[in-house]
Design a protein around this motif. Structure first.
Motif, PDB file in Angstrom:
ATOM      1  N   PRO A 163       1.064  -0.977   0.168  1.00 32.97           N
ATOM      2  CA  PRO A 163       0.126  -0.064  -0.417  1.00 32.97           C
ATOM      3  C   PRO A 163       0.655   1.247  -0.122  1.00 32.97           C
ATOM      4  CG  PRO A 163      -0.081  -1.100   2.353  1.00 32.97           C
ATOM      5  CD  PRO A 163       0.517  -2.369   0.846  1.00 32.97           C
ATOM      6  N   ALA A 164       2.178   1.372   0.303  1.00 38.77           N
ATOM      7  CA  ALA A 164       2.849   2.281  -0.122  1.00 38.77           C
ATOM      8  C   ALA A 164       3.443   2.553  -0.879  1.00 38.77           C
ATOM      9  CB  ALA A 164       3.622   2.414   1.395  1.00 38.77           C
ATOM     10  N   SER A 165       3.741   1.545  -2.043  1.00 35.71           N
ATOM     11  CA  SER A 165       4.249   1.617  -3.423  1.00 35.71           C
ATOM     12  C   SER A 165       3.275   2.461  -4.477  1.00 35.71           C
ATOM     13  CB  SER A 165       3.781   0.699  -3.529  1.00 35.71           C
ATOM     14  OG  SER A 165       5.082   0.663  -5.554  1.00 35.71           O
ATOM     15  N   PRO A 166       4.097   3.257  -4.593  1.00 34.50           N
ATOM     16  CA  PRO A 166       3.519   4.736  -5.860  1.00 34.50           C
ATOM     17  C   PRO A 166       2.691   3.843  -7.120  1.00 34.50           C
ATOM     18  CG  PRO A 166       5.531   4.334  -5.744  1.00 34.50           C
ATOM     19  CD  PRO A 166       6.041   3.357  -5.142  1.00 34.50           C
ATOM     20  N   TRP A 167       2.989   2.422  -7.548  1.00 34.84           N
ATOM     21  CA  TRP A 167       2.088   1.388  -7.974  1.00 34.84           C
ATOM     22  C   TRP A 167       0.986   0.892  -7.968  1.00 34.84           C
ATOM     23  CZ3 TRP A 167       6.971   0.106 -11.855  1.00 34.84           C
ATOM     24  CH2 TRP A 167       7.738   1.272 -12.453  1.00 34.84           C
TER      25      TRP A 167
ATOM     26  N   PRO B  89      -8.037  -5.014  -2.103  1.00 32.63           N
ATOM     27  CA  PRO B  89      -8.074  -3.917  -1.467  1.00 32.63           C
ATOM     28  C   PRO B  89      -7.460  -3.748  -0.477  1.00 32.63           C
ATOM     29  CG  PRO B  89      -9.197  -6.170  -0.448  1.00 32.63           C
ATOM     30  CD  PRO B  89      -8.458  -6.592  -1.720  1.00 32.63           C
ATOM     31  N   ILE B  90      -7.557  -2.555   0.286  1.00 36.05           N
ATOM     32  CA  ILE B  90      -6.149  -2.035   0.431  1.00 36.05           C
ATOM     33  C   ILE B  90      -5.980  -1.965   2.479  1.00 36.05           C
ATOM     34  CG2 ILE B  90      -7.508   0.416   0.618  1.00 36.05           C
ATOM     35  CD1 ILE B  90      -4.426   1.133   0.530  1.00 36.05           C
ATOM     36  N   ALA B  91      -5.848  -2.373   3.145  1.00 35.69           N
ATOM     37  CA  ALA B  91      -6.118  -2.432   4.849  1.00 35.69           C
ATOM     38  C   ALA B  91      -6.789  -1.422   4.917  1.00 35.69           C
ATOM     39  CB  ALA B  91      -4.747  -2.456   5.451  1.00 35.69           C
ATOM     40  N   ALA B  92      -7.932  -1.797   5.584  1.00 33.68           N
ATOM     41  CA  ALA B  92      -8.301  -0.233   6.036  1.00 33.68           C
ATOM     42  C   ALA B  92      -8.038   0.160   7.287  1.00 33.68           C
ATOM     43  CB  ALA B  92      -9.603  -1.387   7.143  1.00 33.68           C
ATOM     44  N   ASP B  93      -6.560  -0.746   8.032  1.00 35.61           N
ATOM     45  CA  ASP B  93      -5.584   0.675   8.903  1.00 35.61           C
ATOM     46  C   ASP B  93      -4.976   1.950   8.012  1.00 35.61           C
ATOM     47  OD1 ASP B  93      -4.244  -1.367   8.470  1.00 35.61           O
ATOM     48  OD2 ASP B  93      -4.306  -1.521  10.855  1.00 35.61           O
ATOM     49  N   HIS B  94      -5.117   0.656   6.870  1.00 31.75           N
ATOM     50  CA  HIS B  94      -3.575   1.949   6.095  1.00 31.75           C
ATOM     51  C   HIS B  94      -3.958   3.725   6.065  1.00 31.75           C
ATOM     52  CE1 HIS B  94      -0.280   2.687   3.602  1.00 31.75           C
ATOM     53  NE2 HIS B  94      -1.551   3.521   2.859  1.00 31.75           N
ATOM     54  N   VAL B  95      -3.142   4.276   6.874  1.00 29.27           N
ATOM     55  CA  VAL B  95      -2.762   6.231   6.437  1.00 29.27           C
ATOM     56  C   VAL B  95      -1.173   6.150   5.999  1.00 29.27           C
ATOM     57  CG1 VAL B  95      -2.881   8.301   7.470  1.00 29.27           C
ATOM     58  CG2 VAL B  95      -4.563   6.178   8.177  1.00 29.27           C
ATOM     59  N   PRO B  96      -1.538   6.223   4.737  1.00 28.98           N
ATOM     60  CA  PRO B  96       0.104   6.890   4.643  1.00 28.98           C
ATOM     61  C   PRO B  96       1.209   8.137   5.175  1.00 28.98           C
ATOM     62  CG  PRO B  96      -1.305   7.462   2.698  1.00 28.98           C
ATOM     63  CD  PRO B  96      -2.159   7.356   3.881  1.00 28.98           C
ATOM     64  N   GLY B  97       2.796   7.811   6.335  1.00 26.56           N
ATOM     65  CA  GLY B  97       2.758   9.000   6.757  1.00 26.56           C
ATOM     66  C   GLY B  97       3.294  10.148   6.191  1.00 26.56           C
TER      67      GLY B  97
ATOM     68  N   GLY C 101      -8.853  14.389  -1.710  1.00 26.08           N
ATOM     69  CA  GLY C 101      -7.077  13.250  -2.011  1.00 26.08           C
ATOM     70  C   GLY C 101      -7.667  12.033  -1.110  1.00 26.08           C
ATOM     71  N   PHE C 102      -7.067  11.870  -0.588  1.00 19.86           N
ATOM     72  CA  PHE C 102      -6.526  11.089   0.032  1.00 19.86           C
ATOM     73  C   PHE C 102      -7.955  11.033   1.235  1.00 19.86           C
ATOM     74  CE2 PHE C 102      -6.144   9.448   5.234  1.00 19.86           C
ATOM     75  CZ  PHE C 102      -5.915   8.003   4.796  1.00 19.86           C
ATOM     76  N   ARG C 103      -8.861   9.619   1.462  1.00 19.19           N
ATOM     77  CA  ARG C 103      -9.782   9.006   2.433  1.00 19.19           C
ATOM     78  C   ARG C 103      -9.804   7.832   3.375  1.00 19.19           C
ATOM     79  NH1 ARG C 103     -13.997   8.764  -1.817  1.00 19.19           N
ATOM     80  NH2 ARG C 103     -13.905  11.131  -3.333  1.00 19.19           N
ATOM     81  N   SER C 104      -9.423   8.151   4.667  1.00 19.74           N
ATOM     82  CA  SER C 104      -9.517   6.386   5.956  1.00 19.74           C
ATOM     83  C   SER C 104     -10.817   6.079   5.284  1.00 19.74           C
ATOM     84  CB  SER C 104      -9.410   7.596   6.586  1.00 19.74           C
ATOM     85  OG  SER C 104     -10.819   7.942   7.223  1.00 19.74           O
ATOM     86  N   TYR C 105      -9.750   4.437   5.758  1.00 23.28           N
ATOM     87  CA  TYR C 105     -11.567   3.562   5.297  1.00 23.28           C
ATOM     88  C   TYR C 105     -12.833   3.663   6.085  1.00 23.28           C
ATOM     89  CZ  TYR C 105     -14.163  -0.599   5.601  1.00 23.28           C
ATOM     90  OH  TYR C 105     -14.694  -2.054   5.715  1.00 23.28           O
TER      91      TYR C 105
ATOM     92  N   HIS D 253      -8.651   5.851  -2.884  1.00 17.24           N
ATOM     93  CA  HIS D 253      -8.410   7.680  -2.188  1.00 17.24           C
ATOM     94  C   HIS D 253      -8.045   7.094  -1.113  1.00 17.24           C
ATOM     95  CE1 HIS D 253     -10.455  11.000  -4.745  1.00 17.24           C
ATOM     96  NE2 HIS D 253     -11.318   9.098  -4.980  1.00 17.24           N
ATOM     97  N   GLU D 254      -8.004   5.887  -0.739  1.00 12.26           N
ATOM     98  CA  GLU D 254      -7.277   5.411   0.670  1.00 12.26           C
ATOM     99  C   GLU D 254      -5.681   5.253   0.929  1.00 12.26           C
ATOM    100  OE1 GLU D 254      -9.436   2.044   2.974  1.00 12.26           O
ATOM    101  OE2 GLU D 254     -11.426   2.824   1.141  1.00 12.26           O
ATOM    102  N   THR D 255      -5.626   5.023  -1.145  1.00 10.41           N
ATOM    103  CA  THR D 255      -3.489   5.231  -0.817  1.00 10.41           C
ATOM    104  C   THR D 255      -3.056   6.648  -0.514  1.00 10.41           C
ATOM    105  OG1 THR D 255      -3.854   5.497  -3.533  1.00 10.41           O
ATOM    106  CG2 THR D 255      -4.399   3.230  -3.106  1.00 10.41           C
ATOM    107  N   GLY D 256      -3.667   7.275  -0.713  1.00 13.78           N
ATOM    108  CA  GLY D 256      -2.947   9.154  -0.796  1.00 13.78           C
ATOM    109  C   GLY D 256      -2.789   9.234  -2.657  1.00 13.78           C
ATOM    110  N   LEU D 257      -2.833   8.362  -3.258  1.00 18.25           N
ATOM    111  CA  LEU D 257      -2.425   8.639  -4.506  1.00 18.25           C
ATOM    112  C   LEU D 257      -3.450   8.882  -5.430  1.00 18.25           C
ATOM    113  CD1 LEU D 257       0.108   5.352  -4.440  1.00 18.25           C
ATOM    114  CD2 LEU D 257       0.915   7.569  -4.170  1.00 18.25           C
ATOM    115  N   ALA D 258      -4.404   9.197  -4.921  1.00 23.88           N
ATOM    116  CA  ALA D 258      -5.416   9.605  -5.869  1.00 23.88           C
ATOM    117  C   ALA D 258      -6.356  10.956  -5.642  1.00 23.88           C
ATOM    118  CB  ALA D 258      -6.817   8.094  -6.347  1.00 23.88           C
ATOM    119  N   VAL D 259      -6.315  11.078  -6.300  1.00 24.00           N
ATOM    120  CA  VAL D 259      -7.147  12.756  -6.724  1.00 24.00           C
ATOM    121  C   VAL D 259      -8.107  13.223  -7.342  1.00 24.00           C
ATOM    122  CG1 VAL D 259      -5.044  14.155  -8.194  1.00 24.00           C
ATOM    123  CG2 VAL D 259      -7.026  15.277  -5.922  1.00 24.00           C
TER     124      VAL D 259
END
Ligand SMILES: [Zn+2]
Length: 270
Positions: A83-87, A95-103, A140-144, A175-181
């Motif tokens: 989930p931290a990868s740019p790709w 899916p992406i982990a529910a608790d994922h929040v980019p640092g 941009g970013f949205r949490s779960y 949007h949960e990756t922080g890479l979508a806008v």
């Protein structure tokens, strides 16, 4: 004897005539010689210096240098599952982990995005502005939890079937990756989040130029079956310019096709 000065003058005049006459004849002769092509040295002209007019000795030809190999693009440079990868690929099958929040989230026009996205987004907004397209950063970013609320809102207003095509279930949103806008139209705001966004100055500019700044228009008419989403000309995903340049050059229309990752409209069962 009486001096006769006129004789001296006569002699002097004769000498002058003789000298001028002989000189004139010689000059004429020289002019003719100089003008005669046969009197010139072959191959020499004023334009070409002698050392260049001489034949060049031939040596054995040097071996042709090997052409530099085309740089091959490595699709394994970054992970598509981390989930931290740019790709990272997040879709209805991944899916992406529910608790994922980019640092490394930063504020960009009121939206939160990963720091790496900001420079390309700023450059893209500026370039679009030069072309008369007013890109307005919407979200941009949205949490779960935030994605759950956004999805519930769409579903409440437009119904389940519509929400399935336009809004990801929580845990499955890019949007949960922080890479979508999501981008709004500054010139035709009535088309924000609407299909007609694609026909706005902003939508048309993004479709043509987003890739130049490291973004893909993630959901298009062409890739609906692969991505599982209806076309969303406003939803951009940052993957970086190296990848978008490759996608553009190859004519690849989705991340799923580029990496051979399954997608489509169905969520995992069970
Ligand atoms: Zn979006």
């Amino acid at each position: 004897m009486t001096p006769r000065p006129w004789r001296g003058i006569l002699v002097a005049g004769f000498v002058v005539v003789a000298v001028v006459g002989i000189g004139g004849a010689a000059t004429g002769l020289w002019s003719e010689l100089a003008g005669d092509p046969a009197m010139r040295i072959q191959g020499l002209t004023e334009e070409v210096p002698w050392h260049e007019a001489l034949p060049v000795p031939s040596y054995a030809p040097a071996a042709e240098p090997e052409p530099a190999p085309e740089p091959t693009f490595d699709l394994a440079t970054h992970s598509t599952t981390d989930p931290a990868s740019p790709w990272v690929i997040v879709n209805k099958q991944h899916p992406i982990a529910a608790d994922h929040v980019p640092g490394d989230l930063v504020d960009v026009g009121g939206a939160r995005l990963r720091a790496a996205v900001q420079p390309d987004l700023a450059a893209m907004v500026a370039a679009a502005d030069q072309a008369g397209a007013r890109l307005v950063v919407r979200s941009g970013f949205r949490s779960y939890a935030e994605q759950a609320a956004a999805r519930a809102d769409v579903e409440g207003r437009r119904g389940f079937a519509h929400a399935e095509r336009y809004s990801a279930r929580p845990g499955f949103s890019e949007h949960e990756t922080g890479l979508a806008v999501d981008i709004d139209s500054g010139t035709q705001p009535e088309c924000n989040l609407q299909t007609c966004f694609a026909q706005t100055a902003e939508g048309r500019w993004l479709a043509e130029h987003a890739w130049e700044h490291g973004f893909v228009v993630r959901y298009t008419e062409q890739n609906t079956a692969v991505t599982g989403y209806a076309p969303e000309g406003w939803h951009l995903r940052w993957v970086g310019r190296d990848l978008t340049a490759w996608l553009h050059a190859q004519g690849v229309g989705s991340l799923e096709e580029a990496f051979g990752v399954p997608g489509g409209p169905d969520y995992p069962t069970g």
